[in-house]
Scaffold this motif. Structure first.
Motif, PDB file in Angstrom:
ATOM      1  N   THR A   7      27.787  55.047  47.933  1.00 33.30           N
ATOM      2  CA  THR A   7      29.183  55.445  48.174  1.00 33.30           C
ATOM      3  C   THR A   7      29.808  54.044  48.564  1.00 33.30           C
ATOM      4  OG1 THR A   7      29.049  57.611  49.042  1.00 33.30           O
ATOM      5  CG2 THR A   7      30.863  56.490  49.667  1.00 33.30           C
ATOM      6  N   VAL A   8      31.054  53.518  47.845  1.00 32.97           N
ATOM      7  CA  VAL A   8      31.721  52.432  47.962  1.00 32.97           C
ATOM      8  C   VAL A   8      33.163  52.570  48.461  1.00 32.97           C
ATOM      9  CG1 VAL A   8      32.604  50.471  46.835  1.00 32.97           C
ATOM     10  CG2 VAL A   8      30.290  51.244  46.148  1.00 32.97           C
ATOM     11  N   ILE A   9      33.377  52.032  49.593  1.00 31.46           N
ATOM     12  CA  ILE A   9      34.643  52.109  50.107  1.00 31.46           C
ATOM     13  C   ILE A   9      35.523  50.756  49.652  1.00 31.46           C
ATOM     14  CG2 ILE A   9      36.338  52.516  52.251  1.00 31.46           C
ATOM     15  CD1 ILE A   9      33.691  53.687  53.712  1.00 31.46           C
ATOM     16  N   ILE A  10      36.675  51.153  49.002  1.00 31.76           N
ATOM     17  CA  ILE A  10      37.626  50.089  48.769  1.00 31.76           C
ATOM     18  C   ILE A  10      39.055  49.960  49.247  1.00 31.76           C
ATOM     19  CG2 ILE A  10      38.646  48.890  46.520  1.00 31.76           C
ATOM     20  CD1 ILE A  10      36.373  50.731  45.126  1.00 31.76           C
ATOM     21  N   ALA A  20      40.969  47.321  39.991  1.00 30.58           N
ATOM     22  CA  ALA A  20      39.986  46.717  39.294  1.00 30.58           C
ATOM     23  C   ALA A  20      38.470  46.858  39.834  1.00 30.58           C
ATOM     24  CB  ALA A  20      39.924  45.420  38.743  1.00 30.58           C
ATOM     25  N   ILE A  21      38.328  46.762  41.000  1.00 28.64           N
ATOM     26  CA  ILE A  21      37.057  46.748  41.708  1.00 28.64           C
ATOM     27  C   ILE A  21      36.517  48.308  41.754  1.00 28.64           C
ATOM     28  CG2 ILE A  21      35.790  46.598  43.809  1.00 28.64           C
ATOM     29  CD1 ILE A  21      37.394  43.984  44.251  1.00 28.64           C
ATOM     30  N   ALA A  22      37.725  49.160  41.908  1.00 31.94           N
ATOM     31  CA  ALA A  22      37.397  50.382  41.860  1.00 31.94           C
ATOM     32  C   ALA A  22      36.843  51.173  40.450  1.00 31.94           C
ATOM     33  CB  ALA A  22      38.486  51.305  42.358  1.00 31.94           C
ATOM     34  N   TYR A  23      37.429  50.687  39.593  1.00 31.59           N
ATOM     35  CA  TYR A  23      36.864  50.772  38.201  1.00 31.59           C
ATOM     36  C   TYR A  23      35.529  50.236  37.909  1.00 31.59           C
ATOM     37  CZ  TYR A  23      41.177  53.316  36.283  1.00 31.59           C
ATOM     38  OH  TYR A  23      42.041  54.181  35.897  1.00 31.59           O
ATOM     39  N   GLY A  24      35.268  49.239  38.283  1.00 32.12           N
ATOM     40  CA  GLY A  24      34.070  48.415  38.013  1.00 32.12           C
ATOM     41  C   GLY A  24      32.754  49.369  38.828  1.00 32.12           C
ATOM     42  N   TYR A  25      33.179  49.473  40.110  1.00 33.23           N
ATOM     43  CA  TYR A  25      32.010  50.184  40.932  1.00 33.23           C
ATOM     44  C   TYR A  25      31.899  51.583  40.129  1.00 33.23           C
ATOM     45  CZ  TYR A  25      31.114  47.191  44.559  1.00 33.23           C
ATOM     46  OH  TYR A  25      30.730  46.051  45.196  1.00 33.23           O
ATOM     47  N   ARG A  31      30.128  56.379  43.696  1.00 33.87           N
ATOM     48  CA  ARG A  31      31.012  57.326  44.113  1.00 33.87           C
ATOM     49  C   ARG A  31      32.069  56.399  44.981  1.00 33.87           C
ATOM     50  NH1 ARG A  31      28.059  59.427  47.591  1.00 33.87           N
ATOM     51  NH2 ARG A  31      27.282  60.892  46.221  1.00 33.87           N
ATOM     52  N   VAL A  32      33.429  56.391  44.580  1.00 38.64           N
ATOM     53  CA  VAL A  32      34.502  55.605  45.349  1.00 38.64           C
ATOM     54  C   VAL A  32      35.348  56.215  46.239  1.00 38.64           C
ATOM     55  CG1 VAL A  32      34.401  53.549  43.344  1.00 38.64           C
ATOM     56  CG2 VAL A  32      35.783  55.554  43.062  1.00 38.64           C
ATOM     57  N   VAL A  33      35.595  55.581  47.336  1.00 41.42           N
ATOM     58  CA  VAL A  33      36.450  56.077  48.075  1.00 41.42           C
ATOM     59  C   VAL A  33      37.779  54.943  48.303  1.00 41.42           C
ATOM     60  CG1 VAL A  33      37.049  56.518  50.656  1.00 41.42           C
ATOM     61  CG2 VAL A  33      34.623  56.943  49.688  1.00 41.42           C
TER      62      VAL A  33
END
Length: 62
Positions: A7-10, A20-25, A31-33
């Motif tokens: 899980t990555v929190i942006i 752009a970072i959200a799309y990359g991860y 799983r993006v927050v």
């Protein structure tokens, strides 16, 4: 790099670099927050990522 089952929190995710970072991860399997003050754009990004079959959650933050 493989981010499956991570899980990555942006912060600042609704615009520019954060978006752009959200799309990359997401493309790497994370799983993006999405954290941002802009609720309209944040929810839109969440919707777009989910349409791409990515796991994404928006949370309004200040």
């Amino acid at each position: 790099m493989n981010f499956q089952h991570k899980t990555v929190i942006i912060t600042g995710a609704a615009n520019g670099i954060g978006e752009a970072i959200a799309y990359g991860y997401a493309k790497e399997g994370a799983r993006v927050v999405l954290a941002d003050i802009d609720e309209e754009k944040g929810k839109y990004l969440e919707e777009q990522l989910r349409k791409g079959s990515y796991e994404a959650y928006f949370k309004k933050t200040d």
